[in-house]
Write a protein that holds these residues in place. Structure first.
Motif, PDB file in Angstrom:
ATOM      1  N   LYS A 350       0.827  -1.215   0.000  1.00  0.00           N
ATOM      2  CA  LYS A 350       0.000   0.000   0.000  1.00  0.00           C
ATOM      3  C   LYS A 350       0.860   1.264   0.000  1.00  0.00           C
ATOM      4  N   ALA A 351       2.164   1.119   0.210  1.00  0.00           N
ATOM      5  CA  ALA A 351       3.055   2.285   0.166  1.00  0.00           C
ATOM      6  C   ALA A 351       3.245   2.686  -1.286  1.00  0.00           C
ATOM      7  N   THR A 352       2.236   3.342  -1.846  1.00  0.00           N
ATOM      8  CA  THR A 352       2.211   3.655  -3.272  1.00  0.00           C
ATOM      9  C   THR A 352       2.771   5.037  -3.590  1.00  0.00           C
ATOM     10  N   ASN A 353       3.240   5.758  -2.589  1.00  0.00           N
ATOM     11  CA  ASN A 353       3.857   7.052  -2.835  1.00  0.00           C
ATOM     12  C   ASN A 353       5.115   7.184  -1.979  1.00  0.00           C
ATOM     13  N   PRO A 354       6.008   8.106  -2.310  1.00  0.00           N
ATOM     14  CA  PRO A 354       7.281   8.205  -1.592  1.00  0.00           C
ATOM     15  C   PRO A 354       7.135   8.457  -0.101  1.00  0.00           C
ATOM     16  N   ASP A 355       6.138   9.244   0.309  1.00  0.00           N
ATOM     17  CA  ASP A 355       6.003   9.553   1.728  1.00  0.00           C
ATOM     18  C   ASP A 355       5.684   8.311   2.544  1.00  0.00           C
ATOM     19  N   SER A 356       4.755   7.493   2.064  1.00  0.00           N
ATOM     20  CA  SER A 356       4.408   6.279   2.800  1.00  0.00           C
ATOM     21  C   SER A 356       5.564   5.287   2.775  1.00  0.00           C
ATOM     22  N   ALA A 357       6.311   5.222   1.664  1.00  0.00           N
ATOM     23  CA  ALA A 357       7.476   4.332   1.607  1.00  0.00           C
ATOM     24  C   ALA A 357       8.577   4.811   2.554  1.00  0.00           C
ATOM     25  N   LEU A 358       8.731   6.131   2.655  1.00  0.00           N
ATOM     26  CA  LEU A 358       9.713   6.692   3.578  1.00  0.00           C
ATOM     27  C   LEU A 358       9.441   6.248   5.001  1.00  0.00           C
ATOM     28  N   LYS A 359       8.193   6.329   5.401  1.00  0.00           N
ATOM     29  CA  LYS A 359       7.840   5.940   6.766  1.00  0.00           C
ATOM     30  C   LYS A 359       8.038   4.441   6.983  1.00  0.00           C
ATOM     31  N   ALA A 360       7.773   3.642   5.945  1.00  0.00           N
ATOM     32  CA  ALA A 360       7.985   2.203   6.065  1.00  0.00           C
ATOM     33  C   ALA A 360       9.463   1.894   6.241  1.00  0.00           C
ATOM     34  N   LEU A 361      10.322   2.542   5.458  1.00  0.00           N
ATOM     35  CA  LEU A 361      11.763   2.307   5.576  1.00  0.00           C
ATOM     36  C   LEU A 361      12.285   2.709   6.950  1.00  0.00           C
ATOM     37  N   GLN A 362      11.787   3.831   7.459  1.00  0.00           N
ATOM     38  CA  GLN A 362      12.282   4.341   8.739  1.00  0.00           C
ATOM     39  C   GLN A 362      11.864   3.474   9.923  1.00  0.00           C
ATOM     40  N   ALA A 363      10.954   2.538   9.684  1.00  0.00           N
ATOM     41  CA  ALA A 363      10.494   1.674  10.778  1.00  0.00           C
ATOM     42  C   ALA A 363      11.465   0.540  11.077  1.00  0.00           C
ATOM     43  N   PHE A 364      12.460   0.328  10.188  1.00  0.00           N
ATOM     44  CA  PHE A 364      13.372  -0.799  10.352  1.00  0.00           C
ATOM     45  C   PHE A 364      14.823  -0.326  10.221  1.00  0.00           C
ATOM     46  N   ASP A 365      15.735  -1.056  10.889  1.00  0.00           N
ATOM     47  CA  ASP A 365      17.132  -0.625  10.938  1.00  0.00           C
ATOM     48  C   ASP A 365      17.915  -0.983   9.678  1.00  0.00           C
ATOM     49  N   ARG A 366      17.719  -2.192   9.149  1.00  0.00           N
ATOM     50  CA  ARG A 366      18.510  -2.650   7.997  1.00  0.00           C
ATOM     51  C   ARG A 366      17.561  -3.357   7.035  1.00  0.00           C
ATOM     52  N   VAL A 367      17.358  -2.748   5.860  1.00  0.00           N
ATOM     53  CA  VAL A 367      16.294  -3.175   4.957  1.00  0.00           C
ATOM     54  C   VAL A 367      16.851  -3.674   3.626  1.00  0.00           C
ATOM     55  N   ARG A 368      16.290  -4.782   3.167  1.00  0.00           N
ATOM     56  CA  ARG A 368      16.419  -5.224   1.775  1.00  0.00           C
ATOM     57  C   ARG A 368      15.125  -4.762   1.102  1.00  0.00           C
ATOM     58  N   TRP A 369      15.245  -3.739   0.270  1.00  0.00           N
ATOM     59  CA  TRP A 369      14.090  -2.953  -0.162  1.00  0.00           C
ATOM     60  C   TRP A 369      13.627  -3.330  -1.571  1.00  0.00           C
ATOM     61  N   VAL A 370      12.403  -3.830  -1.686  1.00  0.00           N
ATOM     62  CA  VAL A 370      11.792  -4.082  -2.985  1.00  0.00           C
ATOM     63  C   VAL A 370      11.016  -2.828  -3.365  1.00  0.00           C
ATOM     64  N   VAL A 371      11.428  -2.176  -4.464  1.00  0.00           N
ATOM     65  CA  VAL A 371      10.910  -0.856  -4.822  1.00  0.00           C
ATOM     66  C   VAL A 371      10.632  -0.789  -6.321  1.00  0.00           C
ATOM     67  N   GLY A 372       9.665   0.037  -6.699  1.00  0.00           N
ATOM     68  CA  GLY A 372       9.428   0.284  -8.115  1.00  0.00           C
ATOM     69  C   GLY A 372       8.013  -0.005  -8.544  1.00  0.00           C
ATOM     70  N   GLY A 373       7.706   0.407  -9.746  1.00  0.00           N
ATOM     71  CA  GLY A 373       6.373   0.270 -10.311  1.00  0.00           C
ATOM     72  C   GLY A 373       6.102   1.469 -11.190  1.00  0.00           C
ATOM     73  N   GLN A 374       4.868   1.918 -11.203  1.00  0.00           N
ATOM     74  CA  GLN A 374       4.489   3.095 -11.981  1.00  0.00           C
ATOM     75  C   GLN A 374       4.743   4.325 -11.122  1.00  0.00           C
ATOM     76  N   MET A 375       5.892   4.945 -11.321  1.00  0.00           N
ATOM     77  CA  MET A 375       6.305   6.056 -10.474  1.00  0.00           C
ATOM     78  C   MET A 375       5.403   7.269 -10.682  1.00  0.00           C
ATOM     79  N   LYS A 376       5.184   8.006  -9.606  1.00  0.00           N
ATOM     80  CA  LYS A 376       4.363   9.205  -9.667  1.00  0.00           C
ATOM     81  C   LYS A 376       5.229  10.433  -9.905  1.00  0.00           C
ATOM     82  N   GLU A 377       4.574  11.539 -10.211  1.00  0.00           N
ATOM     83  CA  GLU A 377       5.303  12.777 -10.452  1.00  0.00           C
ATOM     84  C   GLU A 377       6.173  13.111  -9.248  1.00  0.00           C
TER      85      GLU A 377
END
Length: 465
Positions: A350-377
């Motif tokens: 559901k983290a479909t925009n940078p702000d929500s993804a930012l908060k998801a990343l900040q919740a964990f110390d060391r992340v293997r991050w799956v990212v990408g899709g239809q990027m927004k402006e």
């Protein structure tokens, strides 16, 4: 079902025959209206016709003759980037336009309420991020505390499909900007504003229009209590507009990450602890750090908003705390999928925009991050400030190579498919790592919706471990 009031004997048009449109048709018929309906999709029209719905192509100007009202599904543009032809025709003909949310609020109160000891109440939640989790959490708290509560709107059931609430019942509504913007009636008892970040800007003619749509729930709704997230300028402005002064407890200010010191009613989270203050004194606190269904600062903000809304209903802090502990979260929103060899796999599709993804990343110390899709402006926006949490990114999507360029020097791998991304991340992850799907993008380049993307991630995780 909530039968629509005030439409008996009238001819009402319905545009859009998805979940909300079909629900509106049923509720209007139950209220005694003659309903004609239309959908631009042939499949939806055929399905409705099989159910006995009378079809009328309301995109033709002459179709407005005799209509008392046009009900529009939320996904159909009514102003920006351009009005749908049927809406343009209605505006020219002077036919009022509404949606199922407006019908709900004008039809909820029934004569049976006169016999109730406690009138039913409505809590309506809006915002850019976290409104689904906040809505579900409020509903969970109420049901755990023994209250008769129903969840509807942008989550769960259509607003008109719920049962008429009984004595003391509570209706919890998640409302999107699309739903609020067009509703002619908005009268929640408690309204919640989580936060505001750029989204749906083409639909609202820019950031100002987007905020104005959200603001209607408060400025036109006149709730008895307003719970306002004040971590952005818009939230602080809204709280200031609603409050008569700093000590006005009709406005409950909410924050995640900073202490609120106003003399009024505040709920905030700092370093994993929720605190409630009134008139400058602390009156409640909860340790959120070990509550797995509410991990991360973004979920702590959701917890603060849900706490404030249920406290406004009179629930005791201990009841709320007990309900927090049993909350498992929502699918595709910081959803813990599995843990294997010290590696945790989390689905935040559901983290479909940078702000929500930012908060998801900040919740964990060391992340293997799956990212990408239809990027927004705006691409990744402010996400680089969380790159310190990322061990490596695994880029998916049809335009994965272009997305990878946005990552700069961050270690990354262009995977394109979910299968390759999860397999590589799982193989390279070490104990203590979190493999996190937080795409920061829409799903439509590869999936029908974010739910399908999340389900694919879950399937690949279970295959990989």
């Amino acid at each position: 079902m909530i039968p629509v009031q005030g439409v008996e004997g009238q001819t009402v048009g319905v545009l859009g025959l998805g979940l909300s449109g079909r629900s509106a048709v049923r509720a209007l018929v139950a209220g005694g209206a003659k309903v004609v309906a239309w959908d631009d999709g042939e499949i939806a029209r055929n399905a409705a016709e099989e159910d006995g719905v009378i079809l009328l192509d309301v995109t033709r100007p002459e179709a407005m003759d005799g209509l008392s009202l046009l009900i529009v599904s939320p996904g159909i543009p009514h102003l920006y980037p351009a009005p749908h032809p049927a809406i343009a025709a209605a505006l020219v003909a002077g036919v009022p336009i509404d949606n199922d949310v407006g019908l709900f609020f004008r039809s909820l109160a029934l004569r049976a309420w006169d016999r109730f000891e406690t009138a039913p109440r409505v809590i309506a939640i809006t915002g850019s991020n976290g409104k689904s989790t906040t809505s579900a959490l409020i509903h969970h708290i109420l049901t755990a505390a023994g209250h008769d509560a129903q969840l509807a709107g942008n989550i769960g059931r259509g607003v008109l499909d719920i049962d008429p609430p009984d004595d003391g019942g509570v209706v919890v509504l998640e409302l999107s900007s699309y739903q609020i913007d067009l509703a002619r009636a908005l009268t929640p008892d408690i309204a919640v504003f989580t936060n505001l970040t750029p989204d749906h800007l083409d639909r609202h003619g820019g950031m100002g229009g987007y905020f104005a749509a959200k603001r209607r729930l408060f400025s036109e709704g006149g709730p008895d209590r307003a719970v306002i997230g004040v971590d952005e300028d818009e939230g602080r402005y809204l709280a200031g507009q609603l409050a008569e002064g700093p000590a006005d407890t009709r406005v409950i200010r909410v924050s995640s990450g900073r202490k609120l010191g106003s003399p009024g009613w505040n709920v905030f989270a700092r370093k994993g602890f929720l605190a409630e203050t009134r008139n400058g004194r602390q009156v409640g606190s909860i340790d959120l750090r070990e509550i797995r269904g509410l991990s991360g600062a973004h979920n702590h903000q959701n917890a603060c908003a849900a706490y404030a809304a249920t406290r406004a209903l009179g629930l005791a802090p201990r009841l709320i705390e007990d309900a927090f502990a049993s909350f498992e979260g929502l699918p595709h929103r910081s959803q813990v999928i599995a843990e294997s060899n010290g590696v945790v796999f989390v689905n935040d599709s559901k983290a479909t925009n940078p702000d929500s993804a930012l908060k998801a990343l900040q919740a964990f110390d060391r992340v293997r991050w799956v990212v990408g899709g239809q990027m927004k402006e705006g691409g990744l926006g402010t996400l680089p400030q969380a790159f310190g949490h990322v061990a490596k990114a695994y880029v998916i999507g049809r335009h994965a190579a272009e997305t990878a360029l946005m990552l700069g020097d961050l270690p990354h791998q262009v995977c394109t498919t979910m299968a390759e991304a999860v397999a590589c991340a799982a193989a390279e992850a070490e104990s203590g790592d979190t493999v996190l799907l937080a795409p920061a993008a829409a799903s439509f380049d590869q999936y029908d919706n974010f739910e399908r993307r999340g389900e694919d991630f879950i399937a690949e995780v279970l295959r990989a471990i």
